[in-house]
Each structure stands twice: as structure tokens, then as C-alpha cells.
Scaffold this motif. Sequence first.
Motif, mmCIF file in Angstrom:
data_model
loop_
_atom_site.group_PDB
_atom_site.id
_atom_site.type_symbol
_atom_site.label_atom_id
_atom_site.label_comp_id
_atom_site.label_asym_id
_atom_site.label_seq_id
_atom_site.Cartn_x
_atom_site.Cartn_y
_atom_site.Cartn_z
ATOM 1 N N ARG A 191 9.516 11.276 1.127
ATOM 2 C CA ARG A 191 10.239 11.592 2.357
ATOM 3 C C ARG A 191 10.083 10.517 3.432
ATOM 4 N N ALA A 192 9.259 9.509 3.163
ATOM 5 C CA ALA A 192 8.857 8.552 4.191
ATOM 6 C C ALA A 192 9.832 7.386 4.315
ATOM 7 N N THR A 193 10.162 7.070 5.546
ATOM 8 C CA THR A 193 10.875 5.833 5.833
ATOM 9 C C THR A 193 9.938 4.647 5.657
ATOM 10 N N LEU A 194 8.690 4.829 6.070
ATOM 11 C CA LEU A 194 7.678 3.781 5.995
ATOM 12 C C LEU A 194 6.313 4.426 5.787
ATOM 13 N N VAL A 195 5.489 3.843 4.915
ATOM 14 C CA VAL A 195 4.094 4.260 4.794
ATOM 15 C C VAL A 195 3.221 3.077 5.192
ATOM 16 N N THR A 196 2.052 3.371 5.806
ATOM 17 C CA THR A 196 1.235 2.310 6.407
ATOM 18 C C THR A 196 -0.232 2.408 5.977
ATOM 19 N N PRO A 197 -0.540 2.274 4.700
ATOM 20 C CA PRO A 197 -1.938 2.405 4.258
ATOM 21 C C PRO A 197 -2.767 1.163 4.551
ATOM 22 N N ASN A 198 -4.050 1.398 4.831
ATOM 23 C CA ASN A 198 -4.982 0.277 4.824
ATOM 24 C C ASN A 198 -5.472 0.067 3.388
ATOM 25 N N VAL B 274 7.112 -0.011 2.720
ATOM 26 C CA VAL B 274 5.656 0.114 2.769
ATOM 27 C C VAL B 274 5.098 -1.061 3.558
ATOM 28 N N LEU B 275 4.080 -0.770 4.356
ATOM 29 C CA LEU B 275 3.352 -1.802 5.083
ATOM 30 C C LEU B 275 1.909 -1.756 4.599
ATOM 31 N N VAL B 276 1.538 -2.732 3.762
ATOM 32 C CA VAL B 276 0.167 -2.811 3.267
ATOM 33 C C VAL B 276 -0.632 -3.624 4.274
ATOM 34 N N LYS B 277 -1.492 -2.944 5.017
ATOM 35 C CA LYS B 277 -2.225 -3.599 6.097
ATOM 36 C C LYS B 277 -3.375 -4.433 5.541
ATOM 37 N N GLY B 278 -3.565 -5.597 6.119
ATOM 38 C CA GLY B 278 -4.587 -6.519 5.623
ATOM 39 C C GLY B 278 -5.800 -6.649 6.504
ATOM 40 N N GLY B 279 -5.950 -5.743 7.457
ATOM 41 C CA GLY B 279 -7.065 -5.863 8.386
ATOM 42 C C GLY B 279 -8.424 -5.803 7.729
ATOM 43 N N HIS B 280 -8.537 -5.089 6.602
ATOM 44 C CA HIS B 280 -9.826 -4.950 5.915
ATOM 45 C C HIS B 280 -10.089 -6.082 4.925
ATOM 46 N N LEU B 281 -9.169 -7.034 4.820
ATOM 47 C CA LEU B 281 -9.350 -8.154 3.895
ATOM 48 C C LEU B 281 -10.058 -9.285 4.657
ATOM 49 N N HIS B 282 -11.349 -9.135 4.805
ATOM 50 C CA HIS B 282 -12.101 -10.003 5.716
ATOM 51 C C HIS B 282 -12.264 -11.423 5.193
ATOM 52 N N THR B 283 -11.932 -11.660 3.927
ATOM 53 C CA THR B 283 -12.004 -13.019 3.400
ATOM 54 C C THR B 283 -10.848 -13.885 3.894
#
Length: 274
Positions: free
Chosen positions: A139-146, A179-188
Motif C-alpha cells: 500500500r506504500a508510496t514510499l518505504v524508508t527503512p534504515n 523505496v529509500l534505503v537509508k545509509g546513515g548506519h553505514l559508518h564505513t
Amino acid sequence: MTTSPPTALTIAGSDSGGGAGIQADLRTFFACGVHGMTAITAVTVQNSVGVRGFTEIPADVVTDQIRAVAEDMGVHAAKTGMLATAEIITAVASTLDNVHIGLHGTAPLVVDPVAASMHGDALLRADALEAIRTELFPRATLVTPNLDEVRLLTGMEVTGPDSQRAAAEALLALGPRWVLVKGGHLHTDPRCVDLLSDGTEHVELAGPRYDTPHTHGGGDTLASAITAGLAKGLDVPDAAAAGKRFIERAVAESYPLGAGVGPVSPFWRLAPED
């Protein structure tokens, strides 16, 4: 007569510390110039150190909140955050169809698949993850997982750009339009790159990585800033880019509060223009 602003609905949990959840959504909506409305799904007991517990709201009360505002005030865009249980997720999904929100309706829906706090405290009952996949994503227009949520939802570990794109494809297979795959936790990665994709178009939204521990509510703030852009009539790529700019400033001006992790700040939007 004053013209009414666009409206945005957040369906999420309350954060007693004020840094995330409903509280973060409402202050972001305000800062972005849209009228915020709420359907509260759970009351959490938390502060800057962690989540001590939560109590979910009965599913019928959650859906009554959605119907009450949608039928009277209208919803230009909506987002989900902490939904707590499979029962709430299923009830919310059905109600969104009834009030024409999401891919089956006229108002876009952003799904932030909140599964745990940034401290690692669970915010989702064990049976709810599959309901997110099967009830909300289609049902989502956009999903934003970390990246932690990507792993829970797909079993995939994101370690760089190639696996970030593969994760986007796996998430799109579950049914969302974007989909927006967030990269904030990719500390490398010295940059902070979020990948926006609809399977055909792939947009890297890159920004600076700030050296601050105070990022509480960052995911909620980004999702609600994007929702505000959609409520104003922006398309998904433009709304995501605007949301990225908003969260960059919010992280840059985050502040310490309490003994643990302080919140990102929308207050920059209220400062006089340079």
C-alpha cells in the motif's frame, strides 16, 4: 480569509522524551508548513537513555482516530511509524483503503517500518514484521527503512552501494512504489548516502556525515519531512530530496538533552534567513 495549509497524518507511537515518534513528526510537519494530525498507536515510556516499555492502543481506537480526521479534515499525505502489533497493522491497512490513503487511494503513504529504537529496544511485537511486509508495503508510496530494518525485512546485510541497490530491489519486490534505503548506519562510508529507487530510476541522495551522537528521532524526522513535501504536491524524488536537506540541517543542529542521546533539531527552520 486565511487559506488552510496542506494536511499530513502520522500514525505512530508517542515518545515521552519528545525526540522521536509522534512528537518528532508533529514538530517536523509544523516546521515544513503543513498541518499535522495524529493517530496514536502506542504510548512509550522512554527518555534519552532508552525505552523502558510501551503499551499499545487498542486497534479500533487507532482506526477510529484515522477515520475521524480523514472524514472531516482530509489527508493530503500520511505516514506510519511505530505500529507495535500485527493486529494494529492489519486494522490500519484496511482503514487506509477505506479513507483512500496509499496506492489504492488518492493520498500518498510513507511507511517508516519502525522495528526498534536507536538504542536497540524492540518497538514491534514478534508477529508484526510479516504484517508490515504483506499489509503495509503493498500500500506504500514510499518505504524508508534504515539498514537494521532492511536486515530484519529481507535478511540482507548492506555493506556498500551494490548491496544497497540489491536491498532496494528486494524491498520493491514486496510491493511499494518507491523505496529509500537509508545509509546513515553505514559508518564505513564518509558520506551519508540514501538510495531512492522505483526499480527503474535510482537516485543517490548524498550528504555530509556529522560527528555527533545526538541523532534521536532522525528517521522519524526524515520520513515526516518527506511526507510534508508529498502533502504539498511534490513528487517522490523532489519530496525525498527536500526531506534529505531538512534532516541534514536537523542533524547538524542536534543538541544534547538528558544523559543519553539527544534529538535532531527542526529549530533551524525557525531561525531568520541569513
